[in-house]
Design a protein around this motif. Structure first.
Motif, PDB file in Angstrom:
ATOM      1  N   LEU A 214       4.728   2.888  -9.282  1.00 31.58           N
ATOM      2  CA  LEU A 214       5.770   2.435  -8.363  1.00 31.58           C
ATOM      3  C   LEU A 214       5.145   1.918  -7.079  1.00 31.58           C
ATOM      4  O   LEU A 214       4.203   2.512  -6.539  1.00 31.58           O
ATOM      5  CB  LEU A 214       6.722   3.583  -8.025  1.00 31.58           C
ATOM      6  N   VAL A 215       5.679   0.794  -6.580  1.00 26.51           N
ATOM      7  CA  VAL A 215       5.280   0.235  -5.284  1.00 26.51           C
ATOM      8  C   VAL A 215       6.545   0.065  -4.450  1.00 26.51           C
ATOM      9  O   VAL A 215       7.645  -0.077  -4.995  1.00 26.51           O
ATOM     10  CB  VAL A 215       4.544  -1.118  -5.433  1.00 26.51           C
ATOM     11  N   PRO A 216       6.419   0.062  -3.121  1.00 27.03           N
ATOM     12  CA  PRO A 216       7.638   0.064  -2.301  1.00 27.03           C
ATOM     13  C   PRO A 216       8.393  -1.262  -2.259  1.00 27.03           C
ATOM     14  O   PRO A 216       9.611  -1.257  -2.131  1.00 27.03           O
ATOM     15  CB  PRO A 216       7.130   0.456  -0.905  1.00 27.03           C
ATOM     16  N   GLU A 217       7.701  -2.393  -2.339  1.00 27.91           N
ATOM     17  CA  GLU A 217       8.387  -3.672  -2.147  1.00 27.91           C
ATOM     18  C   GLU A 217       7.951  -4.691  -3.186  1.00 27.91           C
ATOM     19  O   GLU A 217       6.829  -4.647  -3.697  1.00 27.91           O
ATOM     20  CB  GLU A 217       8.112  -4.216  -0.740  1.00 27.91           C
ATOM     21  N   ILE A 218       8.856  -5.651  -3.441  1.00 29.04           N
ATOM     22  CA  ILE A 218       8.599  -6.675  -4.456  1.00 29.04           C
ATOM     23  C   ILE A 218       7.354  -7.480  -4.114  1.00 29.04           C
ATOM     24  O   ILE A 218       6.573  -7.841  -4.989  1.00 29.04           O
ATOM     25  CB  ILE A 218       9.824  -7.616  -4.581  1.00 29.04           C
ATOM     26  N   ASN A 219       7.155  -7.792  -2.818  1.00 33.48           N
ATOM     27  CA  ASN A 219       6.027  -8.664  -2.477  1.00 33.48           C
ATOM     28  C   ASN A 219       4.679  -8.002  -2.735  1.00 33.48           C
ATOM     29  O   ASN A 219       3.649  -8.677  -2.708  1.00 33.48           O
ATOM     30  CB  ASN A 219       6.127  -9.169  -1.030  1.00 33.48           C
ATOM     31  N   LEU A 220       4.652  -6.694  -2.985  1.00 33.79           N
ATOM     32  CA  LEU A 220       3.397  -6.033  -3.344  1.00 33.79           C
ATOM     33  C   LEU A 220       3.201  -5.969  -4.857  1.00 33.79           C
ATOM     34  O   LEU A 220       2.089  -5.732  -5.328  1.00 33.79           O
ATOM     35  CB  LEU A 220       3.370  -4.603  -2.778  1.00 33.79           C
ATOM     36  N   THR A 221       4.286  -6.172  -5.626  1.00 30.71           N
ATOM     37  CA  THR A 221       4.181  -6.039  -7.082  1.00 30.71           C
ATOM     38  C   THR A 221       3.239  -7.064  -7.708  1.00 30.71           C
ATOM     39  O   THR A 221       2.370  -6.692  -8.496  1.00 30.71           O
ATOM     40  CB  THR A 221       5.577  -6.115  -7.726  1.00 30.71           C
ATOM     41  N   PRO A 222       3.336  -8.381  -7.404  1.00 25.96           N
ATOM     42  CA  PRO A 222       2.411  -9.337  -8.028  1.00 25.96           C
ATOM     43  C   PRO A 222       0.949  -9.037  -7.721  1.00 25.96           C
ATOM     44  O   PRO A 222       0.074  -9.191  -8.570  1.00 25.96           O
ATOM     45  CB  PRO A 222       2.841 -10.683  -7.429  1.00 25.96           C
ATOM     46  N   GLY A 266       6.541  -1.391 -10.930  1.00 25.37           N
ATOM     47  CA  GLY A 266       7.827  -1.813 -10.392  1.00 25.37           C
ATOM     48  C   GLY A 266       8.174  -1.155  -9.085  1.00 25.37           C
ATOM     49  O   GLY A 266       7.438  -0.310  -8.563  1.00 25.37           O
ATOM     50  N   THR A 267       9.316  -1.568  -8.563  1.00 29.44           N
ATOM     51  CA  THR A 267       9.855  -0.998  -7.334  1.00 29.44           C
ATOM     52  C   THR A 267      10.715   0.210  -7.693  1.00 29.44           C
ATOM     53  O   THR A 267      10.647   0.725  -8.806  1.00 29.44           O
ATOM     54  CB  THR A 267      10.652  -2.069  -6.584  1.00 29.44           C
ATOM     55  N   ARG A 268      11.545   0.657  -6.748  1.00 27.16           N
ATOM     56  CA  ARG A 268      12.228   1.948  -6.932  1.00 27.16           C
ATOM     57  C   ARG A 268      13.045   2.033  -8.223  1.00 27.16           C
ATOM     58  O   ARG A 268      13.153   3.090  -8.826  1.00 27.16           O
ATOM     59  CB  ARG A 268      13.108   2.271  -5.725  1.00 27.16           C
ATOM     60  N   LEU A 269      13.641   0.911  -8.677  1.00 25.86           N
ATOM     61  CA  LEU A 269      14.452   0.930  -9.891  1.00 25.86           C
ATOM     62  C   LEU A 269      13.640   1.353 -11.116  1.00 25.86           C
ATOM     63  O   LEU A 269      14.178   1.936 -12.068  1.00 25.86           O
ATOM     64  CB  LEU A 269      15.059  -0.461 -10.123  1.00 25.86           C
ATOM     65  N   ALA A 270      12.329   1.070 -11.090  1.00 25.48           N
ATOM     66  CA  ALA A 270      11.483   1.358 -12.251  1.00 25.48           C
ATOM     67  C   ALA A 270      11.328   2.851 -12.508  1.00 25.48           C
ATOM     68  O   ALA A 270      10.868   3.242 -13.584  1.00 25.48           O
ATOM     69  CB  ALA A 270      10.104   0.721 -12.064  1.00 25.48           C
ATOM     70  N   VAL A 271      11.730   3.706 -11.565  1.00 28.01           N
ATOM     71  CA  VAL A 271      11.627   5.148 -11.812  1.00 28.01           C
ATOM     72  C   VAL A 271      12.518   5.550 -12.981  1.00 28.01           C
ATOM     73  O   VAL A 271      12.299   6.584 -13.619  1.00 28.01           O
ATOM     74  CB  VAL A 271      11.979   5.951 -10.533  1.00 28.01           C
ATOM     75  N   TYR A 291      11.602   3.212  -0.749  1.00 24.42           N
ATOM     76  CA  TYR A 291      11.875   3.980  -1.960  1.00 24.42           C
ATOM     77  C   TYR A 291      13.274   4.595  -1.949  1.00 24.42           C
ATOM     78  O   TYR A 291      13.729   5.109  -2.965  1.00 24.42           O
ATOM     79  CB  TYR A 291      10.834   5.082  -2.145  1.00 24.42           C
ATOM     80  N   LYS A 292      13.951   4.554  -0.814  1.00 21.58           N
ATOM     81  CA  LYS A 292      15.316   5.109  -0.724  1.00 21.58           C
ATOM     82  C   LYS A 292      16.324   3.987  -0.900  1.00 21.58           C
ATOM     83  O   LYS A 292      16.340   3.020  -0.145  1.00 21.58           O
ATOM     84  CB  LYS A 292      15.521   5.790   0.638  1.00 21.58           C
ATOM     85  N   TYR A 299      19.663   7.053  -4.041  1.00 22.23           N
ATOM     86  CA  TYR A 299      18.616   7.942  -4.532  1.00 22.23           C
ATOM     87  C   TYR A 299      17.278   7.638  -3.865  1.00 22.23           C
ATOM     88  O   TYR A 299      17.036   6.549  -3.356  1.00 22.23           O
ATOM     89  CB  TYR A 299      18.479   7.804  -6.051  1.00 22.23           C
ATOM     90  N   SER A 300      16.398   8.620  -3.881  1.00 25.71           N
ATOM     91  CA  SER A 300      15.010   8.442  -3.443  1.00 25.71           C
ATOM     92  C   SER A 300      14.133   8.368  -4.687  1.00 25.71           C
ATOM     93  O   SER A 300      14.020   9.343  -5.435  1.00 25.71           O
ATOM     94  CB  SER A 300      14.559   9.606  -2.561  1.00 25.71           C
ATOM     95  N   ALA A 301      13.525   7.196  -4.934  1.00 25.78           N
ATOM     96  CA  ALA A 301      12.687   7.024  -6.123  1.00 25.78           C
ATOM     97  C   ALA A 301      11.466   7.933  -6.061  1.00 25.78           C
ATOM     98  O   ALA A 301      10.995   8.416  -7.104  1.00 25.78           O
ATOM     99  CB  ALA A 301      12.257   5.566  -6.258  1.00 25.78           C
ATOM    100  N   ARG A 302      10.948   8.188  -4.872  1.00 28.38           N
ATOM    101  CA  ARG A 302       9.784   9.086  -4.773  1.00 28.38           C
ATOM    102  C   ARG A 302      10.155  10.498  -5.219  1.00 28.38           C
ATOM    103  O   ARG A 302       9.449  11.119  -6.021  1.00 28.38           O
ATOM    104  CB  ARG A 302       9.277   9.132  -3.333  1.00 28.38           C
TER     105      ARG A 302
END
Length: 733
Positions: A214-222, A266-271, A291-292, A299-302
């Protein structure tokens, strides 16, 4: 002739969850009839009213409603039985999430599945699976020699090797008998936390397991995806985030659910990704507030990642250079009191279901330290510049002090890059008239519209209302209306004027709104085509800029005096993360610097920052919070109300408080009076909130469980109310 009543009696009763909002009164599974036994977790279509909905066969441990005669029940439609059922652990995670965050289980369960999944029938599913087969085969054919991945591995530092040695024991093959404790990987920026994630993922993959990152934001995913793709060339990697098209999201979800995808990023949804062979969960930058979830099921994904790891009995790594104070406190404590164990809401008001298994969370987090940068590089020297030393000329302010301009010029002459960040986009936060005092207020919100010079507009960042900049003051006709304050657009302009010839680029939500813009701009920075990068906090997180040797924070003082008790924690984390962008190349680390321009240089937060001393800052913050009875030493919930008038919102909250104070649980709670939110009006809707504080998480959950039906009833009584929502463990207050 056969009797239809006899036929209905021969059918099986099954419980099915559907996507029905909680206010409908359909919070739990509904009873349906089926001619065939269906495994819990099977996707089905069911009638509800006049609609056909997608549902999931559920086993929530409660018997079917025997008060309903079989003749009153409706039949399940088609079953998507070609797809493996959603696992018991996945359903347990969704049950917990819905109960803890006070939503209906069907609403949460169906919302986290790909929308296109609801459109599939057997034929369409087969077509999707054929595409997935082709993708799987193509990836397998491209799998290189195993030695190639090994050659890409850098040599481990002693701290990395020690962290991995502790991880190895938890990732050992075999069926674990109990859940391992969560691992808090506390490493300074540039210490090589990502390499630890990669090596841990290697071990999990070698054992035939799947990995969730899991990563916090979309721009960090790529960026992270590229790093994993390079290391795990030929392995099946998918991403899950809101930036995907519906077709991509379905394809990636199917790959994970069928066990084809070995790595899911993924971002928080991927949890909530369905992964049948899950063996490792990684939460990068675990402190990040992204993550919130801030709407729907908040929900808090963390926190759910930690809970999911316990359910699956797999390791979870929480990585950060500035851990959240909640995680840090869990890592310091010998054990957690029962009140701090996350548990779902009670049923029937008697006790807490699942409180026995939850005792596994009493173990403290295992702390792994990585105190040094890779290659022995020094952390950047922090220079706190006192803005009070500048001459104060009436009506004249400066965003950039002359010594900072000079430091930027030195970097420019050396061919090095600099980063200047200001957490405010646009050209200026306000336009104002020097004659009558008019300001660019939004007519629909209790906020100012921001001046954007690029397209000459005044734009509200809350409701989106946009107008052209007026030629003269709307109130007095004065043509001398001027910008007040600074945003990233104005900062970019000032830097270009102060340093002629410098290649200045800006990265913020405005400059990256078109598809591919962010990747192109980041590529230009990495290629050395930018001398000075200007932007908001989105450029301070996670990016590995090798040529940057100077980072400057312009006017960060606002968070020091915020009404939100978490603001200092977020500011310290942001500044530490920003400092970490400088000197990531060990050869340049010795001359890397971070400048902080402040009007309060003696503040304890800046003193801890100058020493890169997160532990001292965390200790002082936890002491303050303990004395004030704030999280993590207490537990909070917010009840928010939105209405056309502030009076209607306040009346609803007051009625809710009156009912709650009559409950036995209220003796263990503190219910604060309703107050307006920080931005009280958005899009002509008045917003108010009421805080509930409890020393015991169990008492808070008991009250919420009893409160929810009453709040639905109060909504029907208060006609002026538009919406209400409960936020458990809120981050923004």
């Amino acid at each position: 002739m056969s009797d239809p009543l006899d036929a209905s009696r021969q059918k099986l009763r099954l419980r099915v969850v559907v996507d029905a909002p909680a206010h409908s009164g359909l919070a739990g599974p509904l009873d349906y009839l089926s001619e065939h036994a269906l495994t819990p977790g099977t996707l089905v279509t069911v009638p509800l009213g006049r609609r056909e909905l997608t549902g999931i066969v559920w086993d929530d441990g409660e018997p079917a409603d025997e008060s309903l005669d079989a003749s009153q029940l409706r039949n399940i439609g088609a079953a998507l039985d070609a797809l493996p059922p959603l696992s018991p652990n996945w359903r347990a995670l969704l049950d917990f999430s819905a109960a803890y965050y006070q939503r209906s289980v069907g609403e949460v369960a169906l919302s986290v599945l790909p929308p296109q999944l609801r459109e599939l029938d057997g034929k369409k599913l087969q077509a999707r699976l054929k595409k997935l087969d082709k993708w799987t085969a193509a990836v397998e054919q491209a799998r290189p020699d195993p030695g190639a991945a090994t050659a890409l591995r850098p040599e481990l530092s002693p701290a990395q090797a020690e962290a991995l040695a502790q991880l190895d024991g938890l990732l050992a093959p075999g069926e674990p008998t109990s859940a391992p404790p969560p691992l808090l990987l506390y490493g300074v920026t540039g210490s090589g936390k990502t390499e630890v994630y990669l090596r841990a993922a290697e071990h999990a993959l070698a054992a035939g397991r799947q990995v969730l990152v899991l990563v916090p934001e979309i721009n960090l995913t790529p960026q992270l995806e590229a790093r994993f793709a390079e290391r795990f060339a030929g392995h099946r990697i998918v991403s899950l985030h809101s930036g995907l098209t519906p077709a991509q999201r379905l394809q990636h979800w199917l790959a994970a659910h069928l066990g084809r995808a070995e790595l899911v990023l993924g971002t928080r949804l991927a949890v909530f990704a369905s992964m049948p062979r899950l063996g490792l969960i990684v939460v990068d930058e675990e402190h990040d507030p992204s993550y919130k979830q801030q709407d729907g099921a908040r929900y808090s994904a963390r926190d759910l990642a930690v809970y999911r790891a316990r359910l699956e009995k797999v390791p979870v790594i929480l990585g950060s250079a500035t851990p959240s104070l909640e995680s840090w406190q869990h890592a310091q404590a010998v054990s957690l009191p029962a009140a701090q164990i996350p548990q779902p809401a009670p049923k029937g008001g008697e006790g807490l279901p699942g409180s026995g298994p939850a005792k596994a969370l009493r173990s403290r987090y295992q702390l792994l330290r990585m105190p040094e940068r890779i290659g022995g590089g020094a952390l950047p020297r922090v220079r706190i510049f006192d803005m009070n030393t500048l001459p104060r000329n009436k009506g004249v302010t400066t965003a950039l002090a002359a010594p900072l301009i000079e430091a930027l010029r030195v970097r420019l002459e050396r061919g090095e890059q600099s980063l200047v960040f200001l957490n405010r986009r646009g050209y200026a936060p306000v336009l104002h008239c020097t004659e009558c005092g008019w300001k660019s207020e939004c007519p629909h919100c209790s906020a100012y519209r921001v001046f954007h010079k690029g397209d000459r507009t005044l734009r509200c960042h809350h409701c989106g209302f946009t107008e052209r900049v007026p030629a003269a003051c709307p109130d007095c006709g004065n043509q001398d209306i001027a910008p007040l304050g600074r945003g990233t657009e104005r900062l970019e302009e000032q830097l270009a004027a102060a340093l002629p010839g410098a290649r200045v680029a800006r990265i913020d939500a405005d400059s990256t709104k078109h598809k591919g813009a962010l990747e192109a701009q980041l590529g230009a920075v990495h290629a050395g085509e930018v001398d000075i990068l200007v932007g908001t906090q989105m450029i301070t997180k996670g990016h590995d800029f090798r040529r940057i040797t100077l980072v400057a924070a312009v006017n960060p003082d606002g968070a020091l005096f915020s009404s939100d008790f978490r603001a200092p924690e977020r500011l310290f984390s942001l500044l530490m993360q920003a400092a970490g962008r400088a000197g990531r190349d060990a050869e340049q680390a010795a001359r890397s610097e971070m400048w902080v321009q402040t009007w309060h240089p003696q503040h304890a937060l800046y003193k801890a920052l100058a020493r890169h001393d997160f532990e001292a800052f965390a200790k002082s913050q936890l002491e303050e919070r303990e004395s004030a009875g704030l999280p993590p030493f207490s537990h909070l919930a917010l009840l928010r109300a939105e209405a056309r008038t502030a009076e209607a919102a306040q009346a609803f909250l007051a009625a809710a408080a009156h009912w709650a104070q009559g409950r036995p649980e209220a003796q263990q709670l503190l219910i604060y009076p309703p107050v307006p939110m920080s931005v009280a009006r958005v899009a002509n809707v008045e917003r108010m909130q009421m805080l509930v504080e409890a020393a015991s998480r169990a008492a808070l959950q008991r009250l919420l469980w009893h409160w929810m039906p009453e709040l639905h009833a109060l909504k029907r009584e208060h006609k002026g109310l538009l919406r209400w929502a409960v936020d458990v463990d809120p981050l923004a207050i």
